[in-house]
Design an enzyme around this catalytic site. Structure first.
Site, mmCIF file in Angstrom:
data_model
loop_
_atom_site.group_PDB
_atom_site.id
_atom_site.type_symbol
_atom_site.label_atom_id
_atom_site.label_comp_id
_atom_site.label_asym_id
_atom_site.label_seq_id
_atom_site.Cartn_x
_atom_site.Cartn_y
_atom_site.Cartn_z
ATOM 1 N N GLN A 26 -11.840 38.749 3.973
ATOM 2 C CA GLN A 26 -11.915 37.403 3.403
ATOM 3 C C GLN A 26 -13.220 36.720 3.771
ATOM 4 O O GLN A 26 -13.831 37.016 4.795
ATOM 5 C CB GLN A 26 -10.726 36.558 3.851
ATOM 6 C CG GLN A 26 -10.660 36.310 5.340
ATOM 7 C CD GLN A 26 -9.334 35.707 5.764
ATOM 8 O OE1 GLN A 26 -8.266 36.182 5.365
ATOM 9 N NE2 GLN A 26 -9.391 34.671 6.573
ATOM 10 N N GLY A 27 -13.618 35.811 2.894
ATOM 11 C CA GLY A 27 -14.812 35.016 3.125
ATOM 12 C C GLY A 27 -14.564 33.595 2.651
ATOM 13 O O GLY A 27 -13.553 33.298 2.011
ATOM 14 N N TYR A 28 -15.513 32.732 2.961
ATOM 15 C CA TYR A 28 -15.351 31.310 2.666
ATOM 16 C C TYR A 28 -16.460 30.816 1.756
ATOM 17 O O TYR A 28 -17.637 30.994 2.033
ATOM 18 C CB TYR A 28 -15.303 30.509 3.976
ATOM 19 C CG TYR A 28 -14.014 30.796 4.695
ATOM 20 C CD1 TYR A 28 -12.897 30.010 4.470
ATOM 21 C CD2 TYR A 28 -13.885 31.914 5.505
ATOM 22 C CE1 TYR A 28 -11.689 30.307 5.066
ATOM 23 C CE2 TYR A 28 -12.683 32.221 6.102
ATOM 24 C CZ TYR A 28 -11.586 31.413 5.878
ATOM 25 O OH TYR A 28 -10.387 31.725 6.455
ATOM 26 N N LEU A 29 -16.040 30.167 0.669
ATOM 27 C CA LEU A 29 -16.967 29.528 -0.257
ATOM 28 C C LEU A 29 -17.249 28.096 0.184
ATOM 29 O O LEU A 29 -18.265 27.526 -0.171
ATOM 30 C CB LEU A 29 -16.383 29.525 -1.672
ATOM 31 C CG LEU A 29 -16.173 30.918 -2.269
ATOM 32 C CD1 LEU A 29 -15.286 30.841 -3.498
ATOM 33 C CD2 LEU A 29 -17.514 31.552 -2.599
ATOM 34 N N ASN A 141 -9.852 30.746 11.005
ATOM 35 C CA ASN A 141 -10.613 31.815 10.377
ATOM 36 C C ASN A 141 -11.902 31.303 9.741
ATOM 37 O O ASN A 141 -12.928 31.967 9.786
ATOM 38 C CB ASN A 141 -9.760 32.549 9.336
ATOM 39 C CG ASN A 141 -8.788 33.509 9.970
ATOM 40 O OD1 ASN A 141 -9.087 34.676 10.147
ATOM 41 N ND2 ASN A 141 -7.597 33.020 10.302
#
Length: 157
Positions: A26-29, A141
């Site tokens: 997962q990643g964050y925009l 996270n």
């Protein structure tokens, strides 16, 4: 609107290891404290999640399935290290513990989460449950993608 009520703990020992883990990437925009936007791949499925500001252990959460190809492309738009972890699900009566064993830049960190229906709901504490970190933003996270656990270790040395 759906609310997420979650408590988070550090994990000790290996008593939690059971069953087959699921790999989550997962990643964050967006990691704004008022709202964060996460892209996740779990197995062959993509998800887009929007979470509101955390108040205590509660926050608004909206999660949507998206095509895997879209999730893969959106991960390339994220900043900071991508979170990579193995998730173990451990039934606990009507509840379920989710134990995340992080890899990559967050290797060495193992955190257990339990989702509750109210802030005051009781639950059984397994013997492998350590210190509660629900209110420690370092363990979110979204923050681990900005300031990975490996950097904490380097700062302590």
């Amino acid at each position: 609107m759906a609310d997420e009520i979650e408590r988070k703990f550090l994990v000790t020992g290996d008593g939690w290891r059971q069953g087959q883990p699921q790999r989550l990437v997962q990643g964050y925009l967006n990691r704004d404290p008022e709202r964060c936007v996460r892209v996740r791949i779990a197995d062959d499925s993509g998800f887009l999640t929007v979470k509101g500001k955390t108040i205590g252990i509660r926050r608004a959460e909206f999660e949507y399935s998206i095509p895997l190809a879209d999730a893969e492309h959106l991960l390339t738009l994220c900043d900071g290290p991508i979170i990579d972890k193995q998730r173990y699900r451990i039934p606990a009566g009507e509840l379920c513990w989710e134990v995340d064993e992080f890899t990559g830049a967050n290797a060495g960190l193992v955190v257990a989460e339990i989702e509750l229906s109210s802030e005051h709901q009781s639950f059984l504490r397994p013997e492998w449950l350590g210190t509660e970190v629900s209110n420690d933003a370092r363990y979110y996270n979204s923050n681990l993608s900005k300031h990975p656990f490996s950097e904490w270790q380097a700062e302590q040395d």
